[in-house]
Motif scaffolding. Structure first.
Motif, PDB file in Angstrom:
ATOM      1  N   TYR A  47      -9.455   2.825   6.965  1.00  0.00           N
ATOM      2  CA  TYR A  47      -8.475   3.667   6.101  1.00  0.00           C
ATOM      3  C   TYR A  47      -7.498   2.582   5.532  1.00  0.00           C
ATOM      4  O   TYR A  47      -7.282   1.531   6.106  1.00  0.00           O
ATOM      5  CB  TYR A  47      -7.495   4.391   7.075  1.00  0.00           C
ATOM      6  CG  TYR A  47      -8.343   5.636   7.499  1.00  0.00           C
ATOM      7  CD1 TYR A  47      -8.650   6.721   6.648  1.00  0.00           C
ATOM      8  CD2 TYR A  47      -8.622   5.822   8.996  1.00  0.00           C
ATOM      9  CE1 TYR A  47      -9.320   8.045   7.103  1.00  0.00           C
ATOM     10  CE2 TYR A  47      -9.344   6.909   9.584  1.00  0.00           C
ATOM     11  CZ  TYR A  47      -9.694   7.742   8.295  1.00  0.00           C
ATOM     12  OH  TYR A  47     -10.219   8.988   8.837  1.00  0.00           O
ATOM     13  N   PRO A  48      -6.782   2.666   4.219  1.00  0.00           N
ATOM     14  CA  PRO A  48      -6.029   1.773   3.658  1.00  0.00           C
ATOM     15  C   PRO A  48      -4.765   1.448   4.153  1.00  0.00           C
ATOM     16  O   PRO A  48      -4.498   2.474   5.092  1.00  0.00           O
ATOM     17  CB  PRO A  48      -5.758   2.529   2.459  1.00  0.00           C
ATOM     18  CG  PRO A  48      -6.815   3.706   1.973  1.00  0.00           C
ATOM     19  CD  PRO A  48      -7.176   3.978   3.438  1.00  0.00           C
ATOM     20  N   ARG A  49      -4.292   0.272   4.534  1.00  0.00           N
ATOM     21  CA  ARG A  49      -3.186  -0.107   5.116  1.00  0.00           C
ATOM     22  C   ARG A  49      -2.046   0.182   4.205  1.00  0.00           C
ATOM     23  O   ARG A  49      -1.759   0.067   3.044  1.00  0.00           O
ATOM     24  CB  ARG A  49      -3.280  -1.599   5.749  1.00  0.00           C
ATOM     25  CG  ARG A  49      -4.497  -1.788   6.528  1.00  0.00           C
ATOM     26  CD  ARG A  49      -4.279  -3.313   6.982  1.00  0.00           C
ATOM     27  NE  ARG A  49      -5.354  -3.637   8.107  1.00  0.00           N
ATOM     28  CZ  ARG A  49      -6.587  -3.926   7.856  1.00  0.00           C
ATOM     29  NH1 ARG A  49      -7.083  -3.848   6.748  1.00  0.00           N
ATOM     30  NH2 ARG A  49      -7.492  -4.059   8.909  1.00  0.00           N
ATOM     31  N   GLU A  50      -1.039   0.457   5.030  1.00  0.00           N
ATOM     32  CA  GLU A  50       0.397   0.340   4.368  1.00  0.00           C
ATOM     33  C   GLU A  50       0.988  -0.962   4.593  1.00  0.00           C
ATOM     34  O   GLU A  50       2.380  -1.089   3.927  1.00  0.00           O
ATOM     35  CB  GLU A  50       1.255   1.607   4.914  1.00  0.00           C
ATOM     36  CG  GLU A  50       0.586   2.967   4.345  1.00  0.00           C
ATOM     37  CD  GLU A  50       1.489   4.415   4.879  1.00  0.00           C
ATOM     38  OE1 GLU A  50       2.645   4.126   4.754  1.00  0.00           O
ATOM     39  OE2 GLU A  50       0.788   5.156   5.392  1.00  0.00           O
ATOM     40  N   TYR A  51       0.741  -1.624   5.452  1.00  0.00           N
ATOM     41  CA  TYR A  51       1.182  -2.999   5.890  1.00  0.00           C
ATOM     42  C   TYR A  51       2.615  -2.851   6.318  1.00  0.00           C
ATOM     43  O   TYR A  51       3.610  -3.271   5.877  1.00  0.00           O
ATOM     44  CB  TYR A  51       1.412  -3.606   4.602  1.00  0.00           C
ATOM     45  CG  TYR A  51      -0.061  -3.899   3.904  1.00  0.00           C
ATOM     46  CD1 TYR A  51      -1.080  -4.534   4.486  1.00  0.00           C
ATOM     47  CD2 TYR A  51      -0.109  -3.405   2.416  1.00  0.00           C
ATOM     48  CE1 TYR A  51      -2.390  -4.569   3.793  1.00  0.00           C
ATOM     49  CE2 TYR A  51      -1.513  -3.521   2.026  1.00  0.00           C
ATOM     50  CZ  TYR A  51      -2.369  -3.723   2.502  1.00  0.00           C
ATOM     51  OH  TYR A  51      -3.664  -3.980   1.677  1.00  0.00           O
ATOM     52  N   LEU A  52       2.445  -1.998   7.666  1.00  0.00           N
ATOM     53  CA  LEU A  52       3.852  -1.852   8.475  1.00  0.00           C
ATOM     54  C   LEU A  52       3.766  -2.855   9.697  1.00  0.00           C
ATOM     55  O   LEU A  52       2.750  -2.856  10.140  1.00  0.00           O
ATOM     56  CB  LEU A  52       3.963  -0.395   8.694  1.00  0.00           C
ATOM     57  CG  LEU A  52       3.996   0.631   7.570  1.00  0.00           C
ATOM     58  CD1 LEU A  52       3.770   1.844   7.758  1.00  0.00           C
ATOM     59  CD2 LEU A  52       5.010   0.170   6.559  1.00  0.00           C
ATOM     60  N   SER A  53       5.018  -2.947  10.334  1.00  0.00           N
ATOM     61  CA  SER A  53       4.813  -3.486  11.555  1.00  0.00           C
ATOM     62  C   SER A  53       4.161  -2.636  12.439  1.00  0.00           C
ATOM     63  O   SER A  53       4.037  -1.476  12.674  1.00  0.00           O
ATOM     64  CB  SER A  53       6.365  -3.943  12.128  1.00  0.00           C
ATOM     65  OG  SER A  53       7.120  -4.515  11.405  1.00  0.00           O
TER      66      SER A  53
END
Length: 242
Positions: free
Chosen positions: A73-79
């Motif tokens: 799944y596409p990442r949102e680049y969150l911690s």
């Protein structure tokens, strides 16, 4: 990182010693690295005895991993998310900083992405900005690391200073053209043994034009388990994305 051998197949593994654990547990992830959770009272020899007894299970996991028809799944680049690097997954920590553009760094244990306060986590533009910063970091690492790995094999083929270009390749992990090797930057996400297989494959084209028996013999001389590495790439290639 230790290694366990089944014939010519090499399985990297690490032991997680757990104080209150009474039994040994094995898990094998898509990087084909084995994690062993073992009691503190167990010796290395006892761990390897268990690995020896689980040879059939390990081979089944290696060769029958479920093929991924779609990338993750596409990442949102969150911690808390994880980013792949050289075959392992590392935690991403996103922090607010006084930076005009997102900036990625890596300390050997964790990725840190510094972002401007206006880079809201749910904003599509911010997600693209963060992803670009991450891709740029990988490109720089691939451009530095992959040619260096090539040097390890060039002399064995009687070659020297083979030009290596790293970039975006559509539908290919590597290609050889007019004396120059082009490599897909996404290889930096894969285990180093997979990187080496692709590099050796392309270097062998300096000696053999086509995929003849002589070509594969050359590849096999430098990477005897190349069939295992090629199969890993076929099965897991779609997962090498950021």
């Amino acid at each position: 990182m230790r290694t366990f051998h089944i014939g010519q197949t090499v399985i990297p593994y690490e032991i997680d010693w757990v104080a209150d654990r009474e039994t040994l547990d094995l898990s094998l992830d898509h990087s084909l690295e084995l994690t062993v959770r073992a009691p503190m009272t167990m010796t290395i020899d006892e761990v390897e005895d268990v690995l020896e007894s689980r040879r059939e299970w390990l081979l089944e996991k290696l060769y029958h991993l479920k093929e991924q028809s779609e990338p993750p799944y596409p990442r949102e680049y969150l911690s808390g998310e994880k980013l792949p690097y050289r075959g392992r997954q590392y935690r991403l920590d996103v922090i607010e900083a006084d930076v005009p553009e997102p900036q990625l760094s890596f300390d050997g244990n964790e990725f840190t992405l510094r972002t401007h306060r206006f880079d809201a986590p749910s904003d599509h533009v911010s997600i693209r900005r963060k992803r670009q910063a991450i891709v740029d970091w990988y490109l720089q690492r691939a451009d530095a690391d992959l040619p260096e790995r090539s040097e390890r094999y060039e002399a064995k083929l009687g070659l020297s200073s083979v030009p290596i270009e790293v970039g975006e390749l559509e539908g290919s992990w590597g290609e050889y053209l007019d004396g120059t090797i082009r490599l897909n930057w996404r290889l930096i996400l894969a285990p180093v043994r997979i990187q080496d297989y692709v590099i050796v494959h392309e270097l062998a084209h300096n000696v053999h034009d086509d995929h003849s028996d002589a070509f594969w013999n050359t590849v096999g001389t430098l990477t005897p388990d190349y069939k295992d590495r090629r199969e890993w790439l076929r099965v897991n290639g779609n997962s090498l994305v950021v």
